[in-house]
Design a protein around this motif. Structure first.
Motif, PDB file in Angstrom:
ATOM      1  N   ALA A  22      64.963  62.297  58.112  1.00 32.24           N
ATOM      2  CA  ALA A  22      63.722  61.563  58.418  1.00 32.24           C
ATOM      3  C   ALA A  22      63.710  61.126  59.888  1.00 32.24           C
ATOM      4  CB  ALA A  22      63.590  60.354  57.496  1.00 32.24           C
ATOM      5  N   VAL A  23      64.866  60.684  60.375  1.00 34.57           N
ATOM      6  CA  VAL A  23      64.977  60.253  61.778  1.00 34.57           C
ATOM      7  C   VAL A  23      64.737  61.441  62.708  1.00 34.57           C
ATOM      8  CG1 VAL A  23      66.611  59.446  63.532  1.00 34.57           C
ATOM      9  CG2 VAL A  23      66.452  58.252  61.337  1.00 34.57           C
ATOM     10  N   ASN A  24      65.322  62.577  62.354  1.00 35.24           N
ATOM     11  CA  ASN A  24      65.150  63.759  63.205  1.00 35.24           C
ATOM     12  C   ASN A  24      63.682  64.176  63.256  1.00 35.24           C
ATOM     13  OD1 ASN A  24      66.153  65.604  65.005  1.00 35.24           O
ATOM     14  ND2 ASN A  24      66.698  67.127  63.463  1.00 35.24           N
ATOM     15  N   GLU A  25      63.014  64.079  62.127  1.00 35.19           N
ATOM     16  CA  GLU A  25      61.595  64.428  62.096  1.00 35.19           C
ATOM     17  C   GLU A  25      60.793  63.456  62.973  1.00 35.19           C
ATOM     18  OE1 GLU A  25      60.398  65.836  58.236  1.00 35.19           O
ATOM     19  OE2 GLU A  25      58.369  65.052  58.632  1.00 35.19           O
ATOM     20  N   ALA A  26      61.158  62.181  62.906  1.00 37.76           N
ATOM     21  CA  ALA A  26      60.467  61.175  63.727  1.00 37.76           C
ATOM     22  C   ALA A  26      60.653  61.480  65.212  1.00 37.76           C
ATOM     23  CB  ALA A  26      60.996  59.784  63.397  1.00 37.76           C
ATOM     24  N   ILE A  27      61.871  61.854  65.596  1.00 38.74           N
ATOM     25  CA  ILE A  27      62.139  62.175  67.005  1.00 38.74           C
ATOM     26  C   ILE A  27      61.294  63.386  67.425  1.00 38.74           C
ATOM     27  CG2 ILE A  27      63.907  62.966  68.648  1.00 38.74           C
ATOM     28  CD1 ILE A  27      65.978  61.568  66.736  1.00 38.74           C
ATOM     29  N   TYR A  28      61.345  64.416  66.590  1.00 34.24           N
ATOM     30  CA  TYR A  28      60.622  65.648  66.895  1.00 34.24           C
ATOM     31  C   TYR A  28      59.123  65.371  67.057  1.00 34.24           C
ATOM     32  CZ  TYR A  28      58.485  70.209  66.089  1.00 34.24           C
ATOM     33  OH  TYR A  28      57.710  71.338  66.204  1.00 34.24           O
ATOM     34  N   LYS A  29      58.581  64.642  66.070  1.00 39.58           N
ATOM     35  CA  LYS A  29      57.144  64.340  66.114  1.00 39.58           C
ATOM     36  C   LYS A  29      56.783  63.476  67.327  1.00 39.58           C
ATOM     37  CE  LYS A  29      55.853  64.343  61.203  1.00 39.58           C
ATOM     38  NZ  LYS A  29      55.610  63.413  60.073  1.00 39.58           N
ATOM     39  N   SER A  30      57.648  62.524  67.661  1.00 41.83           N
ATOM     40  CA  SER A  30      57.314  61.604  68.751  1.00 41.83           C
ATOM     41  C   SER A  30      57.233  62.351  70.086  1.00 41.83           C
ATOM     42  CB  SER A  30      58.322  60.451  68.826  1.00 41.83           C
ATOM     43  OG  SER A  30      59.592  60.925  69.228  1.00 41.83           O
ATOM     44  N   VAL A  31      58.157  63.279  70.297  1.00 40.45           N
ATOM     45  CA  VAL A  31      58.128  64.035  71.561  1.00 40.45           C
ATOM     46  C   VAL A  31      56.937  64.993  71.565  1.00 40.45           C
ATOM     47  CG1 VAL A  31      59.369  65.616  73.082  1.00 40.45           C
ATOM     48  CG2 VAL A  31      60.625  63.838  71.867  1.00 40.45           C
ATOM     49  N   LYS A  32      56.684  65.613  70.411  1.00 41.16           N
ATOM     50  CA  LYS A  32      55.522  66.511  70.296  1.00 41.16           C
ATOM     51  C   LYS A  32      54.242  65.727  70.620  1.00 41.16           C
ATOM     52  CE  LYS A  32      53.430  69.753  67.092  1.00 41.16           C
ATOM     53  NZ  LYS A  32      53.240  70.079  65.677  1.00 41.16           N
ATOM     54  N   ALA A  33      54.141  64.531  70.056  1.00 41.94           N
ATOM     55  CA  ALA A  33      52.965  63.684  70.298  1.00 41.94           C
ATOM     56  C   ALA A  33      52.857  63.328  71.775  1.00 41.94           C
ATOM     57  CB  ALA A  33      53.063  62.417  69.451  1.00 41.94           C
ATOM     58  N   PHE A  34      54.003  63.013  72.396  1.00 37.80           N
ATOM     59  CA  PHE A  34      53.998  62.617  73.806  1.00 37.80           C
ATOM     60  C   PHE A  34      53.529  63.762  74.690  1.00 37.80           C
ATOM     61  CE2 PHE A  34      56.104  62.132  77.959  1.00 37.80           C
ATOM     62  CZ  PHE A  34      55.597  60.895  78.329  1.00 37.80           C
ATOM     63  N   VAL A  35      54.087  64.940  74.475  1.00 31.75           N
ATOM     64  CA  VAL A  35      53.767  66.089  75.321  1.00 31.75           C
ATOM     65  C   VAL A  35      52.312  66.532  75.106  1.00 31.75           C
ATOM     66  CG1 VAL A  35      54.335  68.508  75.796  1.00 31.75           C
ATOM     67  CG2 VAL A  35      56.168  66.841  75.509  1.00 31.75           C
ATOM     68  N   ASN A  36      51.840  66.448  73.864  1.00 30.96           N
ATOM     69  CA  ASN A  36      50.459  66.882  73.571  1.00 30.96           C
ATOM     70  C   ASN A  36      49.428  65.753  73.655  1.00 30.96           C
ATOM     71  OD1 ASN A  36      51.446  69.451  73.051  1.00 30.96           O
ATOM     72  ND2 ASN A  36      51.724  69.030  70.876  1.00 30.96           N
ATOM     73  N   HIS A  37      49.865  64.567  74.075  1.00 30.31           N
ATOM     74  CA  HIS A  37      48.978  63.394  74.115  1.00 30.31           C
ATOM     75  C   HIS A  37      48.281  63.202  72.772  1.00 30.31           C
ATOM     76  CE1 HIS A  37      48.676  62.809  78.695  1.00 30.31           C
ATOM     77  NE2 HIS A  37      49.809  63.357  78.373  1.00 30.31           N
ATOM     78  N   ASP A  38      49.042  63.345  71.695  1.00 27.10           N
ATOM     79  CA  ASP A  38      48.487  63.292  70.342  1.00 27.10           C
ATOM     80  C   ASP A  38      48.718  61.892  69.759  1.00 27.10           C
ATOM     81  OD1 ASP A  38      47.954  63.512  67.637  1.00 27.10           O
ATOM     82  OD2 ASP A  38      48.867  65.504  67.437  1.00 27.10           O
ATOM     83  N   LYS A  39      47.723  61.039  69.931  1.00 31.27           N
ATOM     84  CA  LYS A  39      47.892  59.636  69.521  1.00 31.27           C
ATOM     85  C   LYS A  39      47.973  59.474  68.005  1.00 31.27           C
ATOM     86  CE  LYS A  39      46.144  57.791  73.761  1.00 31.27           C
ATOM     87  NZ  LYS A  39      45.583  56.709  74.513  1.00 31.27           N
ATOM     88  N   ALA A  40      47.275  60.351  67.265  1.00 29.73           N
ATOM     89  CA  ALA A  40      47.320  60.257  65.797  1.00 29.73           C
ATOM     90  C   ALA A  40      48.748  60.505  65.309  1.00 29.73           C
ATOM     91  CB  ALA A  40      46.359  61.266  65.183  1.00 29.73           C
ATOM     92  N   LEU A  41      49.379  61.524  65.871  1.00 25.15           N
ATOM     93  CA  LEU A  41      50.762  61.841  65.478  1.00 25.15           C
ATOM     94  C   LEU A  41      51.707  60.705  65.893  1.00 25.15           C
ATOM     95  CD1 LEU A  41      52.516  64.043  64.151  1.00 25.15           C
ATOM     96  CD2 LEU A  41      52.880  65.039  66.414  1.00 25.15           C
ATOM     97  N   ALA A  42      51.452  60.135  67.061  1.00 24.94           N
ATOM     98  CA  ALA A  42      52.281  59.017  67.528  1.00 24.94           C
ATOM     99  C   ALA A  42      52.189  57.835  66.560  1.00 24.94           C
ATOM    100  CB  ALA A  42      51.837  58.595  68.928  1.00 24.94           C
ATOM    101  N   LYS A  43      50.966  57.578  66.081  1.00 19.57           N
ATOM    102  CA  LYS A  43      50.783  56.474  65.126  1.00 19.57           C
ATOM    103  C   LYS A  43      51.521  56.743  63.817  1.00 19.57           C
ATOM    104  CE  LYS A  43      46.517  54.637  67.010  1.00 19.57           C
ATOM    105  NZ  LYS A  43      45.061  54.806  67.041  1.00 19.57           N
ATOM    106  N   GLU A  44      51.558  58.016  63.442  1.00 15.01           N
ATOM    107  CA  GLU A  44      52.289  58.417  62.230  1.00 15.01           C
ATOM    108  C   GLU A  44      53.780  58.069  62.370  1.00 15.01           C
ATOM    109  OE1 GLU A  44      53.126  62.624  60.411  1.00 15.01           O
ATOM    110  OE2 GLU A  44      50.981  62.488  60.825  1.00 15.01           O
ATOM    111  N   VAL A  45      54.320  58.349  63.545  1.00 14.38           N
ATOM    112  CA  VAL A  45      55.740  58.053  63.795  1.00 14.38           C
ATOM    113  C   VAL A  45      55.990  56.542  63.687  1.00 14.38           C
ATOM    114  CG1 VAL A  45      57.589  58.094  65.526  1.00 14.38           C
ATOM    115  CG2 VAL A  45      56.106  60.086  65.247  1.00 14.38           C
ATOM    116  N   ILE A  46      55.088  55.774  64.289  1.00 15.45           N
ATOM    117  CA  ILE A  46      55.261  54.312  64.282  1.00 15.45           C
ATOM    118  C   ILE A  46      55.185  53.780  62.843  1.00 15.45           C
ATOM    119  CG2 ILE A  46      54.226  52.119  65.038  1.00 15.45           C
ATOM    120  CD1 ILE A  46      53.300  53.775  67.594  1.00 15.45           C
ATOM    121  N   ALA A  47      54.211  54.287  62.079  1.00 19.10           N
ATOM    122  CA  ALA A  47      54.066  53.843  60.685  1.00 19.10           C
ATOM    123  C   ALA A  47      55.294  54.240  59.857  1.00 19.10           C
ATOM    124  CB  ALA A  47      52.794  54.430  60.086  1.00 19.10           C
ATOM    125  N   GLY A  48      55.835  55.419  60.158  1.00 18.49           N
ATOM    126  CA  GLY A  48      56.972  55.933  59.378  1.00 18.49           C
ATOM    127  C   GLY A  48      58.266  55.170  59.610  1.00 18.49           C
TER     128      GLY A  48
END
Lengths: 228, 228
Positions: A22-48
């Motif tokens: 779960a932690v690895n997925e959070a890391i992966y998603k957070s960087v993906k969100a950062f690089v793609n400026h994807d705020k929805a995905l970033a919020k998902e990471v924070i909620a998770g």
């Protein structure tokens, strides 16, 4: 009694491994969100992150109960203590994913540098593989693999230095990039620290095998900042 | 048997407290070194980290032995587990002091901003008192004090935001300050994270009393970066 204990211990291992995934997925998603400026995905990471924090608390409680009820010694106790301590490392890796996600939300039309963003994506890809590998090493009690994973952290630290220097250079040249480059530097710093935590987990895998804490990459930890 | 156990447990408490004092001294010295550009003092902090790491390893071993030999349950086990986990927090605070010290050594005739440096000194003074107070709360098992200390972290986070914004402003205005201001930002970030670790220790003090982990400052942790 012994069989119940073995089962409980096995459940603990599985829970730790799942928390790691779960932690690895959070890391992966957070960087993906950062690089793609994807705020929805970033919020998902924070909620998770709530679930990850709960994992740590649950593991802690289960470890405590198992020690109190079964009074394990030597190897069994070592396994439980390892999960108790290493779950903090996982939890902090999750916190860094949240910090990266929060950087994404902060970004508001900052001037971008696509080259540095690509470097960050590449660096995080390496860390993602490190996290996967260290979890596999944990499950297989594979000390050789754990040591190999820790060595990869040197490469990650090197990437961080490169990104740090590139950011300094860009900020000196262009005031408009200051805000964005500060975030690049911070995010790269978070990824670098995730690599340090992977090294910690490698050390725990060695401890499980030998009963001794070995400091891996001593020359390297805490020394990732370049002499700019 | 019970008396020996009580003595061992007491030794453990004293050792933990002393480790905390050593960490606080390292933090204090590292910021002093940074603000005064005192490389000799910075090197002292870096050299001293070996003893802090050894403290953590020793505490870990002693906790392990005590659990294995005495098989404590409930409150006694909780005390040992707390030291086992909270010693990692202290050790990481020590690591941040090292990072601050390394920033000091990195600085080579960078352009300075005395106002920001004064703000960093002031912020670190607050954190120093927080560390002192949390150690006192630990020794006295004072839950009310532990909660009060954790609340002060909000103020520290506020300081960090202020310093962060000042750095961004200066870097935009003056390319020559980029290198120095980056270090200001990083050092303030390390101090801010030390404050987070103090909050963790406050949580451990509450756990000792209640048996439950309470998340203090949830809204606040990991959220220290300003929306610049």
């Amino acid at each position: 009694m012994r069989r119940v204990f073995e089962e409980d211990l096995n459940d603990l291992h599985i829970h730790f491994f799942q928390m790691g995934k779960a932690v690895n997925e959070a890391i992966y998603k957070s960087v993906k969100a950062f690089v793609n400026h994807d705020k929805a995905l970033a919020k998902e990471v924070i909620a998770g992150d709530i679930a990850i924090n709960k994992d740590e608390a649950d593991l802690e409680n289960k470890c405590f109960e198992l020690i109190a009820l079964q009074q394990p010694v030597t190897t069994d106790l070592r396994k439980i203590v390892t999960i108790m301590k290493a779950s903090s490392d996982l939890e902090r890796m999750g916190d860094h994913a949240v910090s990266i996600a929060k950087s994404t939300i902060r970004v508001k039309g900052n001037k971008r540098d696509y080259e540095i963003e690509a470097q960050i994506a590449e660096m995080s890809e390496k860390v993602k593989i490190m996290v996967q590998d260290v979890l596999q090493a944990y499950v297989a009690s594979d000390v050789t693999k754990a040591k190999k994973v820790a060595l990869k952290d040197i490469d990650v630290d090197h990437d961080f230095k490169k990104i740090y220097k590139a950011c300094i250079r860009q900020m000196k040249n262009d005031p408009e990039i200051v805000l964005g480059a500060t975030d690049y530097m911070l995010v790269a710093g978070f990824i670098e620290r995730i690599g340090d935590y992977v090294t910690n987990i490698s050390e725990w895998i060695i401890y499980l095998d030998t009963g001794k804490m070995a400091e891996l990459n001593t020359h390297n930890k805490n020394d990732s900042f370049p002499k700019a």
